[in-house]
Scaffold this motif. Structure first.
Motif, mmCIF file in Angstrom:
data_model
loop_
_atom_site.group_PDB
_atom_site.id
_atom_site.type_symbol
_atom_site.label_atom_id
_atom_site.label_comp_id
_atom_site.label_asym_id
_atom_site.label_seq_id
_atom_site.Cartn_x
_atom_site.Cartn_y
_atom_site.Cartn_z
ATOM 1 N N UNK A 10 36.111 36.714 49.198
ATOM 2 C CA UNK A 10 37.147 37.560 49.782
ATOM 3 C C UNK A 10 36.914 38.959 49.237
ATOM 4 N N UNK A 11 36.805 39.942 50.097
ATOM 5 C CA UNK A 11 36.637 41.325 49.640
ATOM 6 C C UNK A 11 35.508 41.440 48.635
ATOM 7 N N UNK A 31 41.147 41.713 46.520
ATOM 8 C CA UNK A 31 40.189 42.556 45.793
ATOM 9 C C UNK A 31 40.259 42.253 44.300
ATOM 10 N N UNK A 32 39.196 42.599 43.611
ATOM 11 C CA UNK A 32 39.147 42.417 42.174
ATOM 12 C C UNK A 32 40.210 43.268 41.481
ATOM 13 N N UNK A 33 40.483 44.439 42.012
ATOM 14 C CA UNK A 33 41.518 45.309 41.440
ATOM 15 C C UNK A 33 42.892 44.647 41.519
ATOM 16 N N UNK A 34 43.171 43.950 42.618
ATOM 17 C CA UNK A 34 44.448 43.256 42.751
ATOM 18 C C UNK A 34 44.543 42.089 41.773
#
Length: 53
Positions: A10-11, A31-34
């Motif tokens: 995903x992303x 996202x990894x940031x999320x």
């Protein structure tokens, strides 16, 4: 880990097991940031208390 246990990434997230992938999708995380913004207790809770990954 067999490839059938993982799903498409995903992303910008790496490949992870399907239950974890489904939990992230259900939480609208893509996202990894999320993921990084989640607390250490939030991530296991998304998958019903099981460890994600």
């Amino acid at each position: 880990m067999s490839t059938r246990d993982t799903s498409a990434p995903i992303g910008d997230l790496p490949r992870i097991r399907r239950p974890a992938n489904s939990a992230l999708i259900a939480a609208d995380i893509g996202s990894l940031a999320q993921v990084a913004a989640c607390s250490r207790s939030q991530l296991p809770a998304m998958q019903g208390g099981n460890r994600i990954g």
